[in-house]
Design an enzyme around this catalytic site. Structure first.
Site, PDB file in Angstrom:
ATOM      1  N   SER A   1       0.809  -1.221   0.000  1.00 11.25           N
ATOM      2  CA  SER A   1       0.000   0.000   0.000  1.00 11.25           C
ATOM      3  C   SER A   1       0.836   1.262   0.000  1.00 11.25           C
ATOM      4  CB  SER A   1      -0.899   0.034   1.249  1.00 11.25           C
ATOM      5  OG  SER A   1      -1.776  -1.061   1.270  1.00 11.25           O
TER       6      SER A   1
ATOM      7  N   HIS B   1      -7.460   0.013   6.269  1.00 11.00           N
ATOM      8  CA  HIS B   1      -7.053  -1.385   6.490  1.00 11.00           C
ATOM      9  C   HIS B   1      -7.058  -1.750   7.972  1.00 11.00           C
ATOM     10  CE1 HIS B   1      -6.261  -2.275   2.343  1.00 11.00           C
ATOM     11  NE2 HIS B   1      -5.454  -1.233   2.200  1.00 11.00           N
TER      12      HIS B   1
END
Lengths: 437, 437, 437, 437
Positions: free
Chosen positions: A299, A372
């Site tokens: 990410s 997340h």
């Protein structure tokens, strides 16, 4: 009679539209729309609701931006709840809070719009038209807070229509129709797809791509995620998105890397699908490829450099030496390879601090971290030189992070995060955290 | 990943259920359901909502009737709107009717149940479970009016979920999966289907059958209509439903007779589909068979004999001679062939009166007439000896009626009916109407 | 279990192949193939034929060109009919031509290869492997006429396997899977498709594309045709294939122009599909678009300039003046705009002569004319400046021709053409024909 | 354009047929068929082959049995190979056996019929029509051996058309269209299915059913197998086919019992599918249900009692005592429960002898044994009172046998069986075998 494609439907609607437009004298679009809305809510709507709705949807599809805004205003003003009726109902319930007065109040709170929007949805393309209509509404709302009421109602409807139970989970690969694949190129929001050859690479045998669809928008993914199957957790994005990249070795993959998640419909902002999608993909991969044992993202850290700037602008902090502070206050360190290299240890430490501890309103500052961690993932590893693209250097000095989705820990991580604000962190990342002085 | 069948899904759920039940000591079903509802609404629900919802759906599927009622009570009592919050919000809005106070009020009116039900719907089978749950709720409501609030909310949700735009229109024939076909046998409500051979006849080449389905209930028709393709408007039902009947001649059909419409899901009572279905079938048939020019029903007249009884009990009326009155007051005229034959003219006249003029609350007394006239049909013809079955004789002395759907007149008929209570009647039926004395 | 895609299958086969290759010491590919062929024809083949066939197909897919040629030689030599048995059978039949001796002879004529090839076909990918194997065989045959026997047998099998009855007719559009669409780009043989954007234009709403597929080659079109829907018969190709071209006006099209037909599989050379495809497309379009009344091609004239060169090289001819002859004998007239313009009348006349009268072996010299006239089309119009591309100028001085498919005349045209060599010609083209001096 | 159903196609063909039949004066069906065959083989066939083939197929579908036989005769006589040409070709090849003369011979051996049948196959329904045509041909052949030539050619074509590579393997369950399911009821050849309720039981969750289909006969299974999932190898058939039977316990099944295999198309006699089907089912079940470790049949022993009768009729044998011989020579022992019970040991021993040793032409006498042993199965167990139905008692005194398919031993078993006639037998069955005296 099977799934009818959106584009074919839209083409048919366009034909239909032409036909309607050919009908002699008619009103300017917003007034015509008003007429149709009234007819749809009136007794005519019961007899030929679908036809009226279809006519309105065609009209909406062909409206100019200005007319569209006029239509939004009309919805906001002319189909709002009746204040007098609401006042009466509220007073009646307060005076005598029975089932009967409650039901009257509940009905009075609801605006005629809700009914109107439900009726528009009867037409093929109705859902799509309303999703598109919300785009300019969201724009307008920034300066016109009174539109929040209308938006709340539309979001209320969307929450119901786009309930997880109605979404279709589908794998996307080179066998997917082109009309869907071209949407991936258009909607990819994290790592741009440069045309069809690039897309083909992203859908190769060592890759997976999954999306949610809605029955009424068959050619339009709502959200999609791109996955690379790798040996070990990938630390760098360039090898994954390089168009010439090939599966490096024949060894069976043991890890699934989620390297890109893109929401596709601006009009569905605030209706969240990502959480469900990631979990469903983990399930699908466990079934298809039982040897995959690790699920993690690769990410971006979009707010990292900006946060450093803010920190150093504030002056001395308890996790920066004076030398570090002096260096970081001088612009350009993120994109200058030599300066950046000299800062490696500092930046890794700062990144751990940023991801684990930097928060606002009790939640992580970084939006990707927020997403997340809120889903129950943990921070597994921070990667030096994970993304050396211009964008990567500018926003995070090239650092990337892996969030890990461990099926056995998702619920516990999530609960700890939501209830106590506790962030799940690997030992490795924990060891990077600066000691408070 | 295609359409997954309900039954396969249910089988999978049953397996899943067994697995859950195997898990050591657990609560009695209603308490366990309460625990799951709380978890689903709490922070746990965000992390593993789908799993919790699935568990709850499995539990609901396996509940005894008594537990199901306990669950309904729990929904009604424990997840209702908070009166204190609602009171505060109502007062705040009354004091200052702004967007902000309105939004707070709108939220306070909504019960937590609504959110809960939406979350249950995330699970496969969730929609089906709730449709089934409404069946005992509708039963209970008869004696417990306070449940109307819960039912209003569920109906509100169903109206949104089962919006016309989400329904799938499908033709049903001998190529349809058996799992759907057996539902036709089970659900046919007008003219019973006696097993598979009878069903096969109803789906022959001179027949059509269409249904609406919902994406989350793939094996469950919501409503279906049976159509016979004929020469001219059929006047009698027996030749149409006779298992041995065959298309009498080879002449191409020019008429579509809708001879049976059945709603399938008791839990969807009050969510109407019939109006849409008939119009869509007319469109589908016009496309497939352009030579079909006439669309009509062959319908029962369920309230006719009962109405005559009421009329004659009231004493002399201005459309019955004394002799007729005397004959009709003596029971048994409907089922005695000789007496019935002697009354032919009288009954035809009375039937026209009943269908065209007899009304309550300004609407036709007969429920079938109410439905078709409300949809924009006209009364085309009354048929002597249209249905000689026991049921047909008892409810309408064997008479049947054709309602005609003329695509060019549906809207006008509907408007006249809704606005002015005017009923569209053919010249033939009009000529039967008794002159007022 | 649905249609399984070729590529997925091939990927699976590759995996399988790797697994086989991992198995310890093995023979060189051609010898290994020989071993597998023997096993497949022997008793082992009855027990595990599909597995052996699969192994052989994988091996074939991975063979080098040289090994492939060795394999073809092996088929030609080691699995040929047994001459001794054939001699005995022929003699036996000649001596006593009964059913019994005939059946023995019929069996003796058939080579073991035929059985072998049928068994290879049991494996997924078997048909595809054999279609590909025929490509080098066709190459080799040019210099090695003895391979004609093998090829005749393979063609015999292909004729049976690719029987019209087994072909699937499918429309191709932007909803077609990318794995099929990329084949169009690869296989387009008449007017090159320059990438995906160009392809998208070719599949626009005013276009149609249809193909034949075979059940065992699901991702591989066998032949496809591109159609433009126009007003009147199109005279020029560039407006049709221009990537920026848009439907010029909104008027409903009345004509379907077949502007490109491409065979896709070199290995199926000699198995003809084009005739069937054109007729099926005419039927499909008549159903979908009843207003389309004219069906015609816009075709290249590949042999035109070459024929002129041959004619003028031969010296004076009875349809060329001396001046024309002198001009045409000087190279460059086809590609020089001014010279070409001066020759317009001459070239139009010559083109009519070439298409209508120039023949070899009693059939038209031009291969495209041969194909369409043989299918029952007529020569409708010759178009000046129909194709100004380099290729178009070089092969036909920019001229193109429309062949017309009139459903009512196809059979008569075909019969006249086949029986009497008569070519169907429009009055317009007939009027161009040079008078014989 | 998807899979078009056979029945819909047939309905369309019937319509088409009516239309053809409406065309004024025409020939008697066999002569008309002859005319169409000639047209199909002639030049007309190239122009409009599909239309002619379609007309012929419709005609065939509507023919009386007598006309059908006339048509077969016509095929046999009028489209046979030309003896003169064949003679010339045979002599030419014998004189000079080159590629050229071989190719001429190969062509001369082939009858025009082959080409004709391939052309008939172009029409929708062509394959089905020919499969049906072979039924009366097989009947006729019994008394008319000269038809073997025609049949050999048809079988040659069918072998190619119904190649394993073209078959589609499909699971059949309650989601299968009724038009296919009714074929199961019609075609079940081993244990009759008594209507739809019985069928539903056979397709329950503890059952599996699989079939092969061919692309051109979409509604017609070619062969199907019924499987029960059990704990241990089932010894009795009644509990499996009892309509009221339910899965006895919740324990996960570990065994798949193939209890019925039925060929569906009499016209495909001699084209074998069973071997492939069983192996594919084993593969499919291993994938779906990895816990299934044992695959076995529960099979009838159709020739057992008949064989005993033959044995005892022959007089004393070396595996029967005199008492046994005396008892068995008296009719009725198989169906009389007491006598049968007294013979249990004898019959078990005899059954082992029958299955393992009794042979004709070197292959097992029992046809079911021949099939399974030839496929590589072993004889696993003989079951006393396995089938107490009338048929079961009469043909095998109620005994049944399990043949076991052990994936690891299939090839070895098959090879030993084919090469050396060795039968694979379990220790249990071996121990039953009578000692030779």
């Amino acid at each position: 009679m099977g799934r009818i494609s959106m584009s074919r439907m839209m083409a048919a609607l366009a034909d239909l539209g032409r036909q309607y437009l050919d009908r002699s004298p008619r009103l300017p679009p917003p007034e015509e729309a008003h007429r149709l809305c009234d007819a749809l809510l009136g007794s005519e709507g019961e007899a030929s609701g679908t036809a009226l709705a279809r006519e309105l949807v065609v009209l909406l599809e062909r409206m100019s931006e200005a007319d569209r805004i006029a239509f939004i205003d009309m919805l906001a003003n002319d189909y709002a709840p009746d204040p007098a009726a609401l006042r009466a109902a509220a007073n009646a319930w307060l005076a005598d809070p029975s089932e009967d007065t409650y039901l009257v109040l509940a009905r009075a709170v609801q605006s005629p719009r809700l009914d109107l929007l439900q009726r528009i949805n009867m037409a093929p393309g109705g859902t799509a038209a309303m999703v598109r209509l919300r785009e300019p509404l969201l724009e307008l709302m920034r300066n016109r807070p009174e539109l929040r009421v209308l938006d709340a109602e539309i979001r209320h409807l969307f929450t119901s229509w786009f309930n997880r139970g109605f979404l279709q989970f589908e794998r996307i690969d080179w066998h997917t129709p082109a009309v869907v694949l071209e949407k991936l190129i258009a909607y990819e929001a994290v790592h741009e797809i440069y045309g069809w050859e690039d897309l083909r690479r992203r859908l190769g045998p060592d890759r997976r791509c999954f999306a949610f669809f809605h029955p009424t928008l068959p050619d339009e993914p709502l959200i999609f995620v791109e996955v690379a199957l790798t040996r070990g957790i990938a630390a760098q994005i360039q090898p994954l998105i390089d168009i010439a990249a090939v599966a490096a070795n024949d060894a069976a993959p043991d890890t699934a890397i989620f390297y890109s998640i893109s929401n596709c419909q601006a009009g569905l902002t605030g209706i969240s699908f990502g959480n469900f999608l990631i979990k469903q993909v983990v399930d699908a991969l466990k079934t298809e490829l039982p040897k995959i044992g690790t699920f993690a993202t690769l990410s971006p850290i979009p707010g990292f450099c900006h946060w450093i700037d803010t920190v150093v602008a504030r002056g001395p902090s308890d996790f920066l030496s004076e030398a570090e502070q002096a260096e970081l206050v001088r612009p350009g360190w993120a994109t200058d390879a030599a300066r950046r290299a000299a800062l490696e240890k500092t930046l890794m430490r700062l990144c751990a601090e940023y991801l684990v501890r930097a928060s606002g309103n009790g939640r992580p500052l970084d939006p990707v971290a927020r997403f997340h961690l809120g889903n129950g993932a943990s921070i597994a590893r921070i990667n030096w030189e994970g993304d050396l693209s211009d964008k990567g250097l500018r926003q995070s000095a090239g650092l990337m992070v892996n969030y890990r989705y461990d099926p056995d820990e998702i619920v516990a991580n999530h609960e700890a995060f939501v209830k106590d604000g506790r962030v799940a962190v690997s030992a490795q990342v924990r060891s990077l955290l600066p000691r408070r002085r």
